[in-house]
Design an enzyme around this catalytic site. Sequence first.
Site, PDB file in Angstrom:
ATOM      1  N   TYR A  73     -13.543 -28.769  42.826  1.00 25.87           N
ATOM      2  CA  TYR A  73     -14.392 -28.319  43.729  1.00 25.87           C
ATOM      3  C   TYR A  73     -14.514 -28.950  45.137  1.00 25.87           C
ATOM      4  O   TYR A  73     -14.935 -28.258  46.018  1.00 25.87           O
ATOM      5  CB  TYR A  73     -15.797 -28.520  42.987  1.00 25.87           C
ATOM      6  CG  TYR A  73     -15.728 -27.359  41.834  1.00 25.87           C
ATOM      7  CD1 TYR A  73     -15.955 -26.049  42.192  1.00 25.87           C
ATOM      8  CD2 TYR A  73     -15.633 -27.743  40.443  1.00 25.87           C
ATOM      9  CE1 TYR A  73     -16.154 -25.229  41.094  1.00 25.87           C
ATOM     10  CE2 TYR A  73     -15.733 -27.099  39.579  1.00 25.87           C
ATOM     11  CZ  TYR A  73     -15.925 -25.619  39.775  1.00 25.87           C
ATOM     12  OH  TYR A  73     -15.978 -24.708  38.780  1.00 25.87           O
ATOM     13  N   ASP A 109     -19.927 -19.209  46.471  1.00 30.44           N
ATOM     14  CA  ASP A 109     -19.464 -19.703  47.953  1.00 30.44           C
ATOM     15  C   ASP A 109     -20.760 -19.113  48.903  1.00 30.44           C
ATOM     16  O   ASP A 109     -21.845 -18.602  48.279  1.00 30.44           O
ATOM     17  CB  ASP A 109     -18.321 -18.632  48.554  1.00 30.44           C
ATOM     18  CG  ASP A 109     -18.550 -17.161  48.507  1.00 30.44           C
ATOM     19  OD1 ASP A 109     -19.520 -16.805  48.901  1.00 30.44           O
ATOM     20  OD2 ASP A 109     -17.563 -16.367  47.720  1.00 30.44           O
ATOM     21  N   GLN A 162     -22.872 -13.458  41.880  1.00 34.58           N
ATOM     22  CA  GLN A 162     -22.247 -14.406  40.890  1.00 34.58           C
ATOM     23  C   GLN A 162     -21.323 -15.398  41.678  1.00 34.58           C
ATOM     24  O   GLN A 162     -20.698 -16.329  40.929  1.00 34.58           O
ATOM     25  CB  GLN A 162     -21.253 -13.605  40.118  1.00 34.58           C
ATOM     26  CG  GLN A 162     -22.097 -12.777  39.225  1.00 34.58           C
ATOM     27  CD  GLN A 162     -21.449 -11.620  38.369  1.00 34.58           C
ATOM     28  OE1 GLN A 162     -20.872 -11.807  37.429  1.00 34.58           O
ATOM     29  NE2 GLN A 162     -20.806 -10.665  39.008  1.00 34.58           N
ATOM     30  N   HIS A 194     -24.603 -18.200  39.531  1.00 30.74           N
ATOM     31  CA  HIS A 194     -23.684 -19.164  38.917  1.00 30.74           C
ATOM     32  C   HIS A 194     -23.598 -20.521  39.765  1.00 30.74           C
ATOM     33  O   HIS A 194     -22.606 -21.076  39.842  1.00 30.74           O
ATOM     34  CB  HIS A 194     -22.404 -18.652  38.815  1.00 30.74           C
ATOM     35  CG  HIS A 194     -22.417 -17.507  37.693  1.00 30.74           C
ATOM     36  ND1 HIS A 194     -21.216 -16.412  37.761  1.00 30.74           N
ATOM     37  CD2 HIS A 194     -23.320 -17.179  36.926  1.00 30.74           C
ATOM     38  CE1 HIS A 194     -21.699 -15.573  36.871  1.00 30.74           C
ATOM     39  NE2 HIS A 194     -22.690 -16.080  36.121  1.00 30.74           N
ATOM     40  N   GLY A 254     -17.367  -5.509  43.600  1.00 32.31           N
ATOM     41  CA  GLY A 254     -16.387  -6.722  43.348  1.00 32.31           C
ATOM     42  C   GLY A 254     -16.598  -7.310  42.042  1.00 32.31           C
ATOM     43  O   GLY A 254     -16.410  -8.735  42.292  1.00 32.31           O
ATOM     44  N   THR A 255     -17.021  -7.074  41.028  1.00 30.23           N
ATOM     45  CA  THR A 255     -17.198  -7.671  39.725  1.00 30.23           C
ATOM     46  C   THR A 255     -16.766  -6.951  38.664  1.00 30.23           C
ATOM     47  O   THR A 255     -17.089  -5.661  38.514  1.00 30.23           O
ATOM     48  CB  THR A 255     -18.788  -8.090  39.333  1.00 30.23           C
ATOM     49  OG1 THR A 255     -18.844  -8.566  38.169  1.00 30.23           O
ATOM     50  CG2 THR A 255     -19.646  -6.922  39.827  1.00 30.23           C
TER      51      THR A 255
HETATM   52  N1  APR Z   1     -13.030  -5.518  47.304  1.00 27.07           N
HETATM   53  C1  APR Z   1     -13.930  -5.555  46.319  1.00 27.07           C
HETATM   54  N2  APR Z   1     -13.732  -5.560  44.927  1.00 27.07           N
HETATM   55  C2  APR Z   1     -12.337  -6.170  44.800  1.00 27.07           C
HETATM   56  C3  APR Z   1     -11.474  -6.340  45.714  1.00 27.07           C
HETATM   57  C4  APR Z   1     -11.791  -6.143  47.041  1.00 27.07           C
HETATM   58  N3  APR Z   1     -11.068  -6.304  48.140  1.00 27.07           N
HETATM   59  N4  APR Z   1     -10.271  -7.037  45.226  1.00 27.07           N
HETATM   60  C5  APR Z   1     -10.576  -7.040  43.884  1.00 27.07           C
HETATM   61  N5  APR Z   1     -11.742  -6.444  43.436  1.00 27.07           N
HETATM   62  C6  APR Z   1     -12.470  -6.110  42.120  1.00 27.07           C
HETATM   63  C7  APR Z   1     -11.540  -6.327  41.132  1.00 27.07           C
HETATM   64  O1  APR Z   1     -11.196  -4.889  40.931  1.00 27.07           O
HETATM   65  C8  APR Z   1     -12.600  -6.868  39.938  1.00 27.07           C
HETATM   66  O2  APR Z   1     -13.171  -5.772  39.230  1.00 27.07           O
HETATM   67  O3  APR Z   1     -13.254  -7.494  42.077  1.00 27.07           O
HETATM   68  C9  APR Z   1     -13.384  -7.767  40.658  1.00 27.07           C
HETATM   69  C10 APR Z   1     -13.415  -9.266  40.154  1.00 27.07           C
HETATM   70  O4  APR Z   1     -13.542  -9.373  39.016  1.00 27.07           O
HETATM   71  P1  APR Z   1     -13.558 -10.855  38.306  1.00 27.07           P
HETATM   72  O5  APR Z   1     -12.399 -11.411  38.956  1.00 27.07           O
HETATM   73  O6  APR Z   1     -13.877 -10.911  36.965  1.00 27.07           O
HETATM   74  O7  APR Z   1     -14.941 -11.557  38.852  1.00 27.07           O
HETATM   75  P2  APR Z   1     -16.485 -11.588  38.737  1.00 27.07           P
HETATM   76  O8  APR Z   1     -16.672 -10.341  38.034  1.00 27.07           O
HETATM   77  O9  APR Z   1     -17.208 -11.952  39.871  1.00 27.07           O
HETATM   78  O10 APR Z   1     -16.339 -12.652  37.553  1.00 27.07           O
HETATM   79  C11 APR Z   1     -17.872 -13.058  37.034  1.00 27.07           C
HETATM   80  O11 APR Z   1     -16.865 -14.859  35.966  1.00 27.07           O
HETATM   81  O12 APR Z   1     -15.513 -16.908  35.716  1.00 27.07           O
HETATM   82  C12 APR Z   1     -16.702 -16.396  35.884  1.00 27.07           C
HETATM   83  O13 APR Z   1     -18.578 -17.597  36.896  1.00 27.07           O
HETATM   84  C13 APR Z   1     -17.415 -16.765  37.436  1.00 27.07           C
HETATM   85  O14 APR Z   1     -18.943 -15.774  38.745  1.00 27.07           O
HETATM   86  C14 APR Z   1     -17.528 -15.438  37.989  1.00 27.07           C
HETATM   87  C15 APR Z   1     -17.823 -14.679  36.836  1.00 27.07           C
END
Ligand code: APR
Length: 236
Positions: A53, A89, A86, A104, A175-176
């Site tokens: 971190y 940053d 989530q 988170h 983006g999740t």
């Molecule tokens: N713009 C928007 N979305 C995007 C982009 C972009 N440029 N690039 C990728 N993505 C999308 C992907 O298609 C995916 O659906 O962002 C998403 C990221 O998903 P994850 O990697 O699973 O991230 P997230 O959902 O934030 O993870 C949730 O998991 O490990 C834990 O605590 C951590 O907060 C995190 C949680």
Amino acid sequence: MKKIVFLTGAGMSVESGFKTFRGNDGLWENYPVEQVASHEGWEANPTLVNNFYNNLRKKLYAAEPNEGHRLIKDLEKDYDVSVITQNVDNLHEKAGSSKVIHLHGELTKVCSSNAPYDSRYIRELPPEACEVDPGARAGDGSLLRPFIVFFGEAVPMIEPAAGIAAQADFFVIIGTSLNVYPAAGLVQYTRPDIPVYLIDPDDVPSGSLQRVTHIRKGASEGMKDLVKILRTDGRP
Ligand code: APR
């Protein structure tokens, strides 16, 4: 003023230089997620976790919000905007968003490992002193740890977040992958008649998202589309 609630994830910060969690062979910024983001990982090797971190914090302080973060902030001129993220940053805050809930944790902060939510021991690390020394202690004598909600730990901010989701006139997910609960269930707290938008370049498999308009783009381009849609469908 109408209320727009955003739920953002790792994809929100991709254009600012950060990696997502899934789709990288289980690695996050080159480390196995279980090693650096789980309670067991912290117990097994707090120095490794702190160093991880420390590095990510340095990277964050050198990073900038992207157009997507800025467009969310700009909507505050016409809407009551809340961001539930989530992400650990601080790029929404850096873009100027005034209401941000971190589900988170926050990378800029450190806390007591005995009582992570005891506000007496939560400290924000400034850019010029953003590294935790190995073995550094919090005010209560326990090891200082990053203010991050690890896998296997409770998510106390989910309650205020659910209350905010319930007030939304528009709900926007950016983006999740909606893999991680309880964050992924937040949309279920929204009123059943409100529009829900999803900005993501990929499919987001979720049975509970039938009433979603999917804007299949990255965060910045998708936010430009959303602003246009709101201009026609969502008068403030
Ligand atoms: N713009 C928007 N979305 C995007 C982009 C972009 N440029 N690039 C990728 N993505 C999308 C992907 O298609 C995916 O659906 O962002 C998403 C990221 O998903 P994850 O990697 O699973 O991230 P997230 O959902 O934030 O993870 C949730 O998991 O490990 C834990 O605590 C951590 O907060 C995190 C949680």
